[in-house]
Design a protein around this motif. Structure first.
Motif, PDB file in Angstrom:
ATOM      1  N   VAL A   2       0.830  -1.205   0.000  1.00 17.42           N
ATOM      2  CA  VAL A   2       0.000   0.000   0.000  1.00 17.42           C
ATOM      3  C   VAL A   2       0.860   1.249   0.000  1.00 17.42           C
ATOM      4  CG1 VAL A   2      -1.671   1.304   1.377  1.00 17.42           C
ATOM      5  CG2 VAL A   2      -1.963  -1.136   1.096  1.00 17.42           C
ATOM      6  N   GLU A   3       1.989   1.193   0.665  1.00 13.80           N
ATOM      7  CA  GLU A   3       2.877   2.350   0.742  1.00 13.80           C
ATOM      8  C   GLU A   3       3.773   2.479  -0.485  1.00 13.80           C
ATOM      9  OE1 GLU A   3       4.841   1.586   4.491  1.00 13.80           O
ATOM     10  OE2 GLU A   3       3.523   3.012   5.478  1.00 13.80           O
ATOM     11  N   ALA A  28       0.352  -1.564  14.024  1.00 13.08           N
ATOM     12  CA  ALA A  28      -0.603  -1.585  12.907  1.00 13.08           C
ATOM     13  C   ALA A  28      -0.366  -2.822  12.045  1.00 13.08           C
ATOM     14  CB  ALA A  28      -0.484  -0.315  12.076  1.00 13.08           C
ATOM     15  N   LEU A  29       0.905  -3.118  11.771  1.00 12.85           N
ATOM     16  CA  LEU A  29       1.231  -4.279  10.953  1.00 12.85           C
ATOM     17  C   LEU A  29       0.850  -5.583  11.645  1.00 12.85           C
ATOM     18  CD1 LEU A  29       4.721  -3.144   9.674  1.00 12.85           C
ATOM     19  CD2 LEU A  29       2.649  -3.410   8.305  1.00 12.85           C
ATOM     20  N   GLY A  30       0.927  -5.608  12.955  1.00  9.73           N
ATOM     21  CA  GLY A  30       0.583  -6.800  13.718  1.00  9.73           C
ATOM     22  C   GLY A  30      -0.911  -6.978  13.903  1.00  9.73           C
ATOM     23  N   ALA A  37      -6.377  -2.055   6.312  1.00  7.29           N
ATOM     24  CA  ALA A  37      -7.247  -1.389   5.333  1.00  7.29           C
ATOM     25  C   ALA A  37      -7.900  -0.167   5.966  1.00  7.29           C
ATOM     26  CB  ALA A  37      -8.298  -2.356   4.804  1.00  7.29           C
ATOM     27  N   TYR A  38      -8.275  -0.287   7.234  1.00  7.50           N
ATOM     28  CA  TYR A  38      -8.864   0.852   7.935  1.00  7.50           C
ATOM     29  C   TYR A  38      -7.843   1.982   8.059  1.00  7.50           C
ATOM     30  CZ  TYR A  38     -11.184   3.619  11.512  1.00  7.50           C
ATOM     31  OH  TYR A  38     -11.745   4.643  12.205  1.00  7.50           O
ATOM     32  N   LEU A  39      -6.585   1.608   8.296  1.00  7.89           N
ATOM     33  CA  LEU A  39      -5.516   2.595   8.417  1.00  7.89           C
ATOM     34  C   LEU A  39      -5.306   3.351   7.106  1.00  7.89           C
ATOM     35  CD1 LEU A  39      -3.238   3.670  10.306  1.00  7.89           C
ATOM     36  CD2 LEU A  39      -1.788   1.857   9.378  1.00  7.89           C
ATOM     37  N   PHE A  40      -5.541   2.675   5.983  1.00  2.18           N
ATOM     38  CA  PHE A  40      -5.325   3.278   4.663  1.00  2.18           C
ATOM     39  C   PHE A  40      -6.648   3.561   3.957  1.00  2.18           C
ATOM     40  CE2 PHE A  40      -1.338   1.051   5.524  1.00  2.18           C
ATOM     41  CZ  PHE A  40      -0.435   2.073   5.295  1.00  2.18           C
ATOM     42  N   THR A  41      -7.624   4.061   4.698  1.00  5.15           N
ATOM     43  CA  THR A  41      -8.927   4.357   4.097  1.00  5.15           C
ATOM     44  C   THR A  41      -8.850   5.436   3.032  1.00  5.15           C
ATOM     45  OG1 THR A  41      -9.415   5.899   5.894  1.00  5.15           O
ATOM     46  CG2 THR A  41     -10.275   3.645   6.118  1.00  5.15           C
ATOM     47  N   ASP A  42      -7.807   6.243   3.058  1.00  2.79           N
ATOM     48  CA  ASP A  42      -7.680   7.313   2.067  1.00  2.79           C
ATOM     49  C   ASP A  42      -7.207   6.808   0.703  1.00  2.79           C
ATOM     50  OD1 ASP A  42      -5.259   6.710   3.414  1.00  2.79           O
ATOM     51  OD2 ASP A  42      -4.363   8.577   2.704  1.00  2.79           O
ATOM     52  N   ASP A  48     -11.813  -2.758  -0.439  1.00  9.50           N
ATOM     53  CA  ASP A  48     -12.425  -3.791  -1.275  1.00  9.50           C
ATOM     54  C   ASP A  48     -11.591  -5.058  -1.322  1.00  9.50           C
ATOM     55  OD1 ASP A  48     -14.499  -2.082  -1.830  1.00  9.50           O
ATOM     56  OD2 ASP A  48     -13.656  -1.418  -3.742  1.00  9.50           O
ATOM     57  N   LEU A  49     -10.273  -4.929  -1.223  1.00 10.76           N
ATOM     58  CA  LEU A  49      -9.399  -6.096  -1.266  1.00 10.76           C
ATOM     59  C   LEU A  49      -9.587  -6.999  -0.058  1.00 10.76           C
ATOM     60  CD1 LEU A  49      -6.090  -4.405  -2.478  1.00 10.76           C
ATOM     61  CD2 LEU A  49      -7.735  -5.699  -3.833  1.00 10.76           C
ATOM     62  N   VAL A  50     -10.015  -6.439   1.050  1.00 13.63           N
ATOM     63  CA  VAL A  50     -10.141  -7.207   2.279  1.00 13.63           C
ATOM     64  C   VAL A  50     -11.525  -7.842   2.405  1.00 13.63           C
ATOM     65  CG1 VAL A  50     -10.068  -7.045   4.809  1.00 13.63           C
ATOM     66  CG2 VAL A  50      -8.453  -5.745   3.434  1.00 13.63           C
TER      67      VAL A  50
END
Length: 169
Positions: A2-3, A28-30, A37-42, A48-50
């Motif tokens: 994602v990054e 977050a990774l753990g 996905a919630y962390l990267f909502t932007d 959708d991938l999850v």
């Protein structure tokens, strides 16, 4: 992923250290893929991938993995891939770690180290695959009992990315 970083084993090892040190990123990774996905909502499309469960197209792929953990030669590559996927999901890892881990002869050793870091329990890498397959069996039996039908509902639709990647040429 994602990054915008490539999924190389060295990058995963660095991220395991983040989890080990309980940094904010490591926490977050753990978490779960849903948590990430919630962390990267932007970022459009990540959620959708999850959330799309399906494995309807899996039988149309001839999956070949470059490395196999010793002692697991009796299961198909597709089962191995599913076992990895559920085992890594249980560790809170994104499915896309599979590219780096499954293409490295030492990839499962890195995940085994993560298990030890997170739980204090030593586990051979092959046990991650075996436990993932056992989870699939348990889920299937539970769903069979619950719905009186045998279905595998935890394989997400985007597993097709891995199926295509490891497709036998």
């Amino acid at each position: 992923q994602v990054e915008g970083r490539s999924p190389h084993l060295s990058e995963i090892e660095r991220l395991v250290e983040e989890v080990e040190h309980l940094s904010l990123r490591g926490r977050a990774l753990g978490s779960t893929t849903g948590g990430l996905a919630y962390l990267f909502t932007d970022i459009p499309g990540v959620q959708d991938l999850v959330t799309r469960p399906s494995e309807e197209e899996a039988s149309g792929f001839d999956v070949r993995l470059p490395y196999r953990e010793r002692g697991l030669e009796n299961i198909s590559d597709l089962e191995y891939l599913y076992g990895y996927m559920i085992g890594s999901e249980n560790l809170g890892l994104c499915l896309f770690t599979a590219f780096a881990v499954l293409e490295s002869p030492h990839g499962l050793e890195v995940l085994a180290r993560l298990v030890e870091v997170k739980t204090g329990k030593k586990m051979p890498g092959g046990e991650i695959i075996k436990e993932g397959l056992q989870c699939i069996k348990n889920i299937s039996e539970y769903e069979k009992d619950l719905y009186n039908q045998c279905q595998l509902g935890r394989i997400p639709e985007f597993i097709k990315v891995l199926l295509r990647y490891f497709q036998n040429p």
